[in-house]
Design a protein around this motif. Structure first.
Motif, mmCIF file in Angstrom:
data_model
loop_
_atom_site.group_PDB
_atom_site.id
_atom_site.type_symbol
_atom_site.label_atom_id
_atom_site.label_comp_id
_atom_site.label_asym_id
_atom_site.label_seq_id
_atom_site.Cartn_x
_atom_site.Cartn_y
_atom_site.Cartn_z
ATOM 1 N N LYS A 1 24.693 -1.712 -18.028
ATOM 2 C CA LYS A 1 24.469 -3.067 -18.522
ATOM 3 C C LYS A 1 24.630 -4.115 -17.426
ATOM 4 O O LYS A 1 25.596 -4.094 -16.666
ATOM 5 C CB LYS A 1 25.440 -3.359 -19.677
ATOM 6 C CG LYS A 1 25.170 -4.687 -20.374
ATOM 7 C CD LYS A 1 26.088 -4.875 -21.561
ATOM 8 C CE LYS A 1 25.800 -6.174 -22.284
ATOM 9 N NZ LYS A 1 26.680 -6.359 -23.464
ATOM 10 N N VAL B 1 21.903 -2.730 -21.883
ATOM 11 C CA VAL B 1 22.952 -1.897 -22.458
ATOM 12 C C VAL B 1 23.360 -0.831 -21.451
ATOM 13 O O VAL B 1 22.673 -0.605 -20.448
ATOM 14 C CB VAL B 1 22.473 -1.190 -23.763
ATOM 15 C CG1 VAL B 1 22.134 -2.204 -24.840
ATOM 16 C CG2 VAL B 1 21.276 -0.293 -23.460
ATOM 17 N N ASP B 2 24.481 -0.168 -21.727
ATOM 18 C CA ASP B 2 24.815 1.079 -21.044
ATOM 19 C C ASP B 2 24.132 2.214 -21.797
ATOM 20 O O ASP B 2 24.376 2.409 -22.989
ATOM 21 C CB ASP B 2 26.326 1.326 -21.026
ATOM 22 C CG ASP B 2 27.075 0.404 -20.087
ATOM 23 O OD1 ASP B 2 26.493 -0.011 -19.073
ATOM 24 O OD2 ASP B 2 28.249 0.097 -20.372
ATOM 25 N N ASP B 3 23.288 2.950 -21.135
ATOM 26 C CA ASP B 3 22.621 4.098 -21.748
ATOM 27 C C ASP B 3 22.245 5.067 -20.636
ATOM 28 O O ASP B 3 21.394 4.751 -19.797
ATOM 29 C CB ASP B 3 21.378 3.663 -22.522
ATOM 30 C CG ASP B 3 20.722 4.818 -23.273
ATOM 31 O OD1 ASP B 3 21.159 5.984 -23.092
ATOM 32 O OD2 ASP B 3 19.773 4.564 -24.029
ATOM 33 N N ASP C 1 31.894 3.134 -25.612
ATOM 34 C CA ASP C 1 31.989 3.071 -24.158
ATOM 35 C C ASP C 1 31.825 4.470 -23.584
ATOM 36 O O ASP C 1 32.013 5.474 -24.272
ATOM 37 C CB ASP C 1 33.356 2.499 -23.744
ATOM 38 C CG ASP C 1 33.330 1.901 -22.339
ATOM 39 O OD1 ASP C 1 32.264 1.940 -21.695
ATOM 40 O OD2 ASP C 1 34.375 1.410 -21.896
ATOM 41 N N SER D 1 15.224 3.385 -25.569
ATOM 42 C CA SER D 1 16.112 4.410 -26.110
ATOM 43 C C SER D 1 15.323 5.616 -26.598
ATOM 44 O O SER D 1 14.262 5.473 -27.209
ATOM 45 C CB SER D 1 16.918 3.827 -27.270
ATOM 46 O OG SER D 1 17.547 4.840 -28.021
ATOM 47 N N SER E 1 18.228 6.803 -21.333
ATOM 48 C CA SER E 1 17.019 6.055 -21.656
ATOM 49 C C SER E 1 15.798 6.764 -21.087
ATOM 50 O O SER E 1 15.917 7.714 -20.303
ATOM 51 C CB SER E 1 17.105 4.620 -21.118
ATOM 52 O OG SER E 1 16.967 4.602 -19.708
ATOM 53 N N GLU F 1 15.230 -1.281 -23.946
ATOM 54 C CA GLU F 1 16.592 -1.520 -23.460
ATOM 55 C C GLU F 1 16.626 -2.178 -22.078
ATOM 56 O O GLU F 1 17.686 -2.542 -21.604
ATOM 57 C CB GLU F 1 17.366 -0.208 -23.396
ATOM 58 C CG GLU F 1 17.583 0.430 -24.752
ATOM 59 C CD GLU F 1 18.389 1.704 -24.673
ATOM 60 O OE1 GLU F 1 19.128 2.005 -25.628
ATOM 61 O OE2 GLU F 1 18.276 2.417 -23.643
#
Length: 408
Positions: free
Chosen positions: A325, A379-381, A253, A349, A384, A356
């Motif tokens: 996300k 997703v949480d990124d 997280d 990614s 990216s 993603e």
């Protein structure tokens, strides 16, 4: 196991700074501004923060010791590297037997750089990359997996012992904007454990005594122990947490305040999408592909002279596009191709190269045309990258007015 006492101590390692350079033969790609990474001294301070509120002294720590097993740098690379970018570049240890090393978190500042150098040696980053995060990998100390201290109960300071048996290991990752840069170029990072964040809102004064000591473990005050275990890692000052619990579960997280920065509707996350210059854009040439770029009148031109066998043999990339996300976004751009050409537009990614959020195949035509695509993040990124994959066709492309907006 080695033991070093760090009292706001210093980790000496090398971090990345970006400067202009010339193209080298081993590069898979170049930045339009062409980056070269230089090493600078880096100080990481490890300490306990009690805050300044009226309850700042309600919990005091006598001992917070953790076993440091690895230091890592996570970067995107445009050269070929011998390690997995997802695993990061190991900064320390050089020799496996040097780890783990026990770090003591305290309040004073007596440790010097010389102390660090004697313990850890000279750490350097030898590979080129665009830095995203620095990671510190910790685990409970095998011989003493606990935190000790005192807490106020009925105006008395009562000793407590908190068991770390619920944790197997964890990694604290710090984003580049958490690094402070001094005038002399030295970079420092504060690895801070916030006691208020750990205990705030918990009724520790209701805990049951075991003799004259409060114990938080699976047998004593188990409900509070569960809460303290869940909060422990996120009470550090990191932006990104990866926690392996003793139960076998893994949690990854970002800190809530970090995500909140990007949880904004209508924000455009493409910097320099109007192509005032070539800044913030990267040209990748690989696997038989070759192209060059130029910027004029707010238009980016990509001249593909050797297209290569794959669409990704030539890529125009913008990094650090945040994804949250299930949030919805819109990509907007205007493009032209001298000859009609089939290209792939993707958001994925930087380290795994997985898609993603978005992957669309588009035919660009010899007429200016605007394109819009809506998508939801998978997703949480926060790192990216947006890719225009323009290999496989020998032609000239032009791009302008590139934007990515949150729309929900």
């Amino acid at each position: 196991m080695k033991f070093v006492r760090f009292s706001m101590g210093a980790l000496l390692l090398y971090a990345f700074m970006l400067m202009a350079c010339t193209t080298s033969s081993d590069q898979a790609g170049i930045e339009i501004g062409n980056p070269e990474i230089q090493a600078h001294s880096f100080l990481a301070h490890f300490f306990v923060d009690y805050g300044s509120g009226e309850n700042a002294d309600s919990v005091q720590l006598d001992g917070l010791h953790l076993a440091l097993s690895k230091l890592s740098a996570y970067s995107s690379y445009y050269i070929y590297v011998s390690f997995d970018a997802e695993d990061g570049l190991t900064l320390w240890p050089d020799v496996a037997s040097d780890a783990p090393m026990t770090i003591a978190f305290t309040e004073d500042s007596t440790t010097t750089i010389d102390d660090w150098m004697r313990a850890f040696g000279d750490i350097s980053i030898d590979d080129e990359g665009l830095l995203k995060e620095i990671g510190a990998h910790f685990a409970p100390v095998a011989l003493a997996p606990q935190v000790t201290g005192s807490l106020k109960m009925a105006d008395k300071n009562v000793p407590f012992v908190f068991s770390l048996a619920g944790l197997d290991s964890f990694e604290l990752r710090y984003m580049q904007d958490q690094l402070d840069t001094a005038e002399n170029g030295a970079i420092s990072l504060t690895v801070r454990f916030s006691v208020p964040d750990w205990v705030e809102g918990l009724s520790l004064s209701t805990a049951m005594l075991d003799g004259d000591t409060v114990r938080f473990d699976a047998l004593h005050n188990a409900v509070l122990w569960d809460s303290l275990t869940t909060r422990f890692v996120k009470s550090f000052s990191a932006s990104h947490y990866i926690v392996n619990y003793a139960s076998g579960t893994e949690e990854e997280d970002y800190a809530e305040d970090v995500l909140a920065r990007y949880d904004v509707v209508d924000s455009n996350w493409v910097s320099n999408g109007t192509f005032e210059t070539g800044e913030d854009w990267i040209l990748v040439r690989q696997l038989g592909g070759y192209a060059d770029t130029s910027v004029s009148n707010n238009i980016m031109m990509v001249n593909v002279t050797y297209p290569g066998p794959y669409s990704y043999s030539v890529q125009l990339i913008h990094e650090d596009i945040p994804l949250l996300k299930n949030r919805k976004y819109k990509l907007v751009f205007t493009a032209y191709a001298q000859d009609s050409a089939y290209v792939t537009v993707r958001i994925g990614s930087y380290s795994t190269y997985n898609t993603e959020a978005l992957q669309e195949h588009v035919t660009l035509e010899p007429v200016w045309k605007s394109y819009e695509f809506e998508y939801a993040a998978l997703v949480d990124d926060l790192f990216s990258r947006l890719e225009f994959n323009v290999g496989k066709n020998q032609t000239k492309y032009q791009f302008k007015d590139v934007k990515i907006y949150r729309i929900d």
